[in-house]
Design a protein around this motif. Structure first.
Motif, PDB file in Angstrom:
ATOM      1  N   ASP A  71       0.819  -1.216   0.000  1.00  0.00           N
ATOM      2  CA  ASP A  71       0.000   0.000   0.000  1.00  0.00           C
ATOM      3  C   ASP A  71       0.852   1.264   0.000  1.00  0.00           C
ATOM      4  OD1 ASP A  71      -2.175  -1.610   0.064  1.00  0.00           O
ATOM      5  OD2 ASP A  71      -2.678  -1.255   2.180  1.00  0.00           O
ATOM      6  N   THR A  72       2.079   1.152   0.526  1.00  0.00           N
ATOM      7  CA  THR A  72       2.929   2.337   0.610  1.00  0.00           C
ATOM      8  C   THR A  72       3.987   2.310  -0.497  1.00  0.00           C
ATOM      9  OG1 THR A  72       4.318   1.166   2.176  1.00  0.00           O
ATOM     10  CG2 THR A  72       2.630   2.611   3.109  1.00  0.00           C
ATOM     11  N   TYR A  73       3.758   1.452  -1.488  1.00  0.00           N
ATOM     12  CA  TYR A  73       4.694   1.309  -2.620  1.00  0.00           C
ATOM     13  C   TYR A  73       5.006   2.674  -3.214  1.00  0.00           C
ATOM     14  CZ  TYR A  73       6.361  -0.089  -7.272  1.00  0.00           C
ATOM     15  OH  TYR A  73       7.105  -0.255  -8.406  1.00  0.00           O
ATOM     16  N   PRO A  74       6.230   3.023  -3.597  1.00  0.00           N
ATOM     17  CA  PRO A  74       7.394   2.155  -3.448  1.00  0.00           C
ATOM     18  C   PRO A  74       8.147   2.363  -2.124  1.00  0.00           C
ATOM     19  CG  PRO A  74       7.913   4.015  -4.877  1.00  0.00           C
ATOM     20  CD  PRO A  74       6.468   4.176  -4.468  1.00  0.00           C
ATOM     21  N   THR A  75       8.229   3.625  -1.631  1.00  0.00           N
ATOM     22  CA  THR A  75       9.156   3.837  -0.520  1.00  0.00           C
ATOM     23  C   THR A  75       8.483   4.472   0.705  1.00  0.00           C
ATOM     24  OG1 THR A  75       9.749   5.990  -1.449  1.00  0.00           O
ATOM     25  CG2 THR A  75      11.140   4.141  -2.077  1.00  0.00           C
ATOM     26  N   GLY A  76       7.152   4.328   0.776  1.00  0.00           N
ATOM     27  CA  GLY A  76       6.405   5.025   1.832  1.00  0.00           C
ATOM     28  C   GLY A  76       6.723   4.592   3.242  1.00  0.00           C
ATOM     29  N   MET A  77       7.362   3.421   3.414  1.00  0.00           N
ATOM     30  CA  MET A  77       7.677   2.987   4.781  1.00  0.00           C
ATOM     31  C   MET A  77       9.138   3.207   5.139  1.00  0.00           C
ATOM     32  SD  MET A  77       5.208  -0.282   5.400  1.00  0.00           S
ATOM     33  CE  MET A  77       5.990  -0.742   6.925  1.00  0.00           C
ATOM     34  N   PHE A  78       9.888   3.794   4.220  1.00  0.00           N
ATOM     35  CA  PHE A  78      11.319   4.002   4.497  1.00  0.00           C
ATOM     36  C   PHE A  78      11.481   5.051   5.606  1.00  0.00           C
ATOM     37  CE2 PHE A  78      13.370   2.577   0.205  1.00  0.00           C
ATOM     38  CZ  PHE A  78      12.638   1.409   0.260  1.00  0.00           C
TER      39      PHE A  78
END
Ligand code: ADP
Ligand code: ZN
Length: 432
Positions: A71-78
């Motif tokens: 859901d947070t593709y590509p780097t939303g959880m970095f």
């Protein structure tokens, strides 16, 4: 017994747990401050970083799911700025949209450290020559193993997967001592070598294989060791956690999970409560040192069991036992759960059978029909009776293990498609 990092690998269990506590507390603050995703999640669940005072509080923390990464593709959880990243990989996408994962320099260093410990434990060092036949590229297998190999100072041959004949030539010509690839690809290497009259058994240099990225059985291990004369070790990893990470030690009884870097929990999939030591449940992992993409109580989707207690090799870190397969691999046939690994373990006890097979599931009216295409090593006999006996034996052994009847179809050597990476074992026609 050689250790890469003896102090950590044999650390007193109480001290190791204290180190985990200290790192978990830091991690919780770190993600809260650096990840809008985790801040929102903690706030929604009413959790404050200060609520987590030690590893005993881990159950207060929420889970992270593969879906969150999608859901947070590509780097939303970095948790770091793009400029702090030194590498990006992506998962192979076996179970859906690929997931993008990123690494800081420290993340890459810890990943290499993790494998360096494992490679050293199976007796590899700077005098060894490692052929990395995992795919290089976005898939984490090739480059992950490569950096681990370089870390111990071994000579690394980055063949990547494919071009099987050249793999075999290089192996012989360069005196390769260890190979890393999927167990299914190594089975194929054995087969091609035998066909060309250069059985791996006659290769005096090759002594170690480190195989993973897909489920495989103890029976396949025996088959591989017997037919190639090497020692075969299991290695586990997943892109979200870094890539290949945990390797078996010479005991060959589970893969050491480095507890200074990761917390593993095995939870009952229904209640999400911890199971007893050695019982199977859902594998949930928390990364303690990752900077770019730390994960809290990540539900990988694998069913596994862990054994704690000091290993005879002297290492105090828990062991992840052989995986049954990911929950997505499980097929339900007439209400019965079937893992391709169970089929493999039955087949590999039958000498006439090759390691290549395919399970086909069809719906016949109201009922599911399961057919197992079993490839024979040799189908040149003209005695029909021999084949019938073999079919009867396979059916019987499968029924005992699966508690389910399957039709057996014997196929000629070379019929089942070979894989250079993860093998495909199931065709489920019910979904189409
Ligand atoms: P993808 O999820 O797209 O296949 P990964 O390469 O990250 O990409 O796959 C990781 C998964 O592969 C694990 O979650 C697990 O299901 C499987 N796997 C990896 N190593 C092993 C192993 N040694 N035994 C069993 N399964 C494994
Ligand atoms: Zn051990």
């Amino acid at each position: 017994m050689a250790y890469w990092n003896q102090e950590i690998e044999t650390m007193d269990p109480a001290r190791l747990r204290a180190l985990q506590s200290e790192r978990l507390v830091k991690l919780v603050h770190y993600v809260y401050e650096n990840s809008p995703f985790y801040k929102k999640l903690f706030d929604e669940k009413g959790i404050k970083p200060d609520d987590i005072k030690s590893i005993d509080d881990i159950q207060k923390l929420p889970f992270t799911f593969k879906k969150d990464l999608r859901d947070t593709y590509p780097t939303g959880m970095f948790c770091v700025k793009n400029t702090d990243l030194v590498r990006i990989h992506a998962s192979s996408g076996t179970t859906g949209k690929p997931i993008v994962v990123g690494y800081t320099q420290n993340d890459i260093d810890n990943w290499a450290e993790s494998l360096a410990r494992g490679f050293t434990s199976v007796g590899l060092d700077q005098d060894d020559i490692l052929q990395v036949s995992y795919g290089y590229g976005l898939f984490t297998g090739g480059l992950g193993a490569h950096y681990g190999s370089e870390r111990i100072g071994a000579t690394t041959i980055p063949t990547s997967s494919g071009n099987t004949e050249r793999q075999l030539s290089l192996m012989e010509d360069l005196g390769v001592t260890a190979v890393l690839c999927t167990p299914s690809y190594f089975s194929y290497l054995i087969e091609v070598a035998e066909k060309e009259g250069r059985s791996l058994k006659n290769n005096k240099s090759l002594r170690v294989g480190i195989f993973g990225a897909e489920p495989w059985s103890e029976s396949l291990r025996h088959r591989i060791e017997e037919r190639s004369g090497i020692k075969a070790y299991d290695v586990f990893g997943t892109s979200e956690l870094s890539g290949p990470l945990f390797t078996e030690c010479p005991e060959q009884k589970g893969m050491h999970v480095w507890a200074d870097m990761f917390i593993v929990e095995i939870l009952n999939p229904d209640t999400m409560e911890p199971v007893k030591d050695g019982e199977t449940g859902e594998l949930v992992v928390t990364t303690l040192l990752k900077e770019a993409l730390p994960l809290i109580r990540y539900r990988i989707g694998d069913l596994a069991s862990v054994e704690t207690g000091v290993c005879p090799c002297g290492r105090t870190h828990p062991r992840l036992m052989r995986l049954k397969g990911r929950s997505d691999d499980m097929i339900i046939v007439r209400g019965i759960n079937v893992f391709p690994g169970q089929v493999e373990s039955v087949l590999m006890k039958i000498p006439e059978v090759s390691p290549h097979f395919m399970i086909i599931i069809e719906r016949n009216g109201e009922l599911d029909d399961m057919t197992v295409q079993v490839e024979l090593n040799d189908m040149s006999s003209d005695k029909v009776d021999d084949y019938n006996k073999l079919i009867a034996r396979i059916s019987h052994d499968l029924r005992t293990v699966l508690t389910l009847s399957a039709s057996i179809e014997l196929v000629n050597p070379g019929t089942i498609p070979r894989s250079e990476g993860k093998a495909k074992r199931v065709i489920d026609k019910r979904k189409f």
